[in-house]
Design an enzyme around this catalytic site. Structure first.
Site, PDB file in Angstrom:
ATOM      1  N   LYS A  14       0.828  -1.211   0.000  1.00 35.25           N
ATOM      2  CA  LYS A  14       0.000   0.000   0.000  1.00 35.25           C
ATOM      3  C   LYS A  14       0.862   1.260   0.000  1.00 35.25           C
ATOM      4  CE  LYS A  14      -2.135  -1.087   3.859  1.00 35.25           C
ATOM      5  NZ  LYS A  14      -1.471  -2.360   4.221  1.00 35.25           N
ATOM      6  N   ARG A  89      -9.830   0.661   8.790  1.00 37.56           N
ATOM      7  CA  ARG A  89      -9.442  -0.696   9.187  1.00 37.56           C
ATOM      8  C   ARG A  89     -10.517  -1.386  10.010  1.00 37.56           C
ATOM      9  NH1 ARG A  89      -3.499   0.247   8.806  1.00 37.56           N
ATOM     10  NH2 ARG A  89      -2.505  -1.729   9.271  1.00 37.56           N
ATOM     11  N   ARG A 128      11.998  -5.973   5.393  1.00 36.16           N
ATOM     12  CA  ARG A 128      11.960  -4.538   5.662  1.00 36.16           C
ATOM     13  C   ARG A 128      12.421  -4.242   7.093  1.00 36.16           C
ATOM     14  NH1 ARG A 128       6.352  -1.369   5.296  1.00 36.16           N
ATOM     15  NH2 ARG A 128       6.003  -2.555   7.193  1.00 36.16           N
ATOM     16  N   ARG A 134      11.213  -0.250  12.255  1.00 39.92           N
ATOM     17  CA  ARG A 134       9.839  -0.419  12.753  1.00 39.92           C
ATOM     18  C   ARG A 134       9.792  -1.599  13.702  1.00 39.92           C
ATOM     19  NH1 ARG A 134       5.121   0.310   8.270  1.00 39.92           N
ATOM     20  NH2 ARG A 134       4.045  -0.967   9.829  1.00 39.92           N
ATOM     21  N   ARG A 146      -0.508  -9.151  13.463  1.00 44.77           N
ATOM     22  CA  ARG A 146      -1.095  -8.126  12.573  1.00 44.77           C
ATOM     23  C   ARG A 146      -1.996  -8.790  11.523  1.00 44.77           C
ATOM     24  NH1 ARG A 146       4.363  -5.406  10.903  1.00 44.77           N
ATOM     25  NH2 ARG A 146       3.187  -4.104   9.452  1.00 44.77           N
TER      26      ARG A 146
END
Ligand code: AP5
Length: 193
Positions: A14, A89, A128, A134, A146
């Site tokens: 996204k 969400r 990532r 993160r 998640r």
């Protein structure tokens, strides 16, 4: 105004595609994840509270993210349209967004959902996590959490927009360039209708 939601599970691309799409179509990019990470970086009370949820892979409470989107929309009064990334969400967020846009005599035009298999998503996010800093990317347990939050709390948002005939699935595996081309095609069709 043209308003688009880029929908999909964590790691589906996204953010990557949003950057390219806002450049192409001149839309304002509203990512609740980015807005929350800015609050965390600035050590605001909202950021410190949100971090507790984000570190565990859970959703930040609806009223917090709806408030952020409300002020961002207000802040961009002359926007030609918005690209919502990572929002809504929950169904409550989707209903709130409809109300906020109705106040601007506008609505969501199309929801484009990136579809990517779970193992590919895990590998993208762990990869990532090596460089992003993160905290929610570095632990596979949090990544899996998640996904379960996505399937329990966020999937119903897809049904909400399917009922409104605004929901389109886009294959999210392949090169960034190929996926961008598929998204552009879907947006151009939606803009022309
Ligand atoms: P958020 O920041 O929205 O994260 P997310 O949905 O988990 O999504 P990601 O940013 O991880 O993935 P993405 O789909 O944007 O993929 P990307 O392009 O980065 O949310 C984080 C947290 O904030 C939530 O868990 C929650 O706690 C809170 N939150 C945010 N919004 C909320 C809301 N509305 N309500 C409540 N809480 C909220 O790509 C991922 C990786 O894959 C990158 O490394 C990229 O380079 C790579 N990649 C991209 N495309 C490809 C491709 N085609 N092939 C190979 N690799 C690719």
């Amino acid at each position: 105004m043209f308003n688009l939601i880029l929908f999909g599970p964590p790691g589906s691309g996204k953010g990557t595609q949003s950057e390219k799409l806002v450049e192409k179509y001149g839309l304002i990019h509203l990512s609740t994840g980015n807005l929350l990470r800015e609050e965390i970086a600035n050590k605001t009370p909202l950021g410190l509270e949100a971090k507790k949820f984000m570190d565990q892979g859970q959703l930040v409470p609806d009223e917090v993210v709806i408030g952020m989107i409300d002020s961002s929309i207000e802040h961009h009064k002359e926007a030609p349209g918005f690209l919502f990334d990572g929002f809504p969400r929950t169904v409550a967020q989707a209903q709130a967004l409809d109300k906020l846009l109705a106040l601007k005599k506008s609505e969501i035009d199309v929801v484009l959902a990136l579809e990517v298999g779970e193992e590919e998503l895990v590998s993208r996010l762990l990869n990532r996590g090596k460089t992003s800093g993160r905290s929610d990317d570095s632990d596979e347990k949090v990544i899996r959490k998640r996904f379960s939050v996505y399937s329990n709390e966020t999937s119903p948002v897809a049904d909400y927009y399917k009922k409104a005939h605004k929901f389109k699935v886009i294959a999210g595996e392949g090169s960034v360039h190929e996926i961008f081309a598929a998204l552009r095609q879907a947006i151009d069709v939606s803009m022309a209708s």
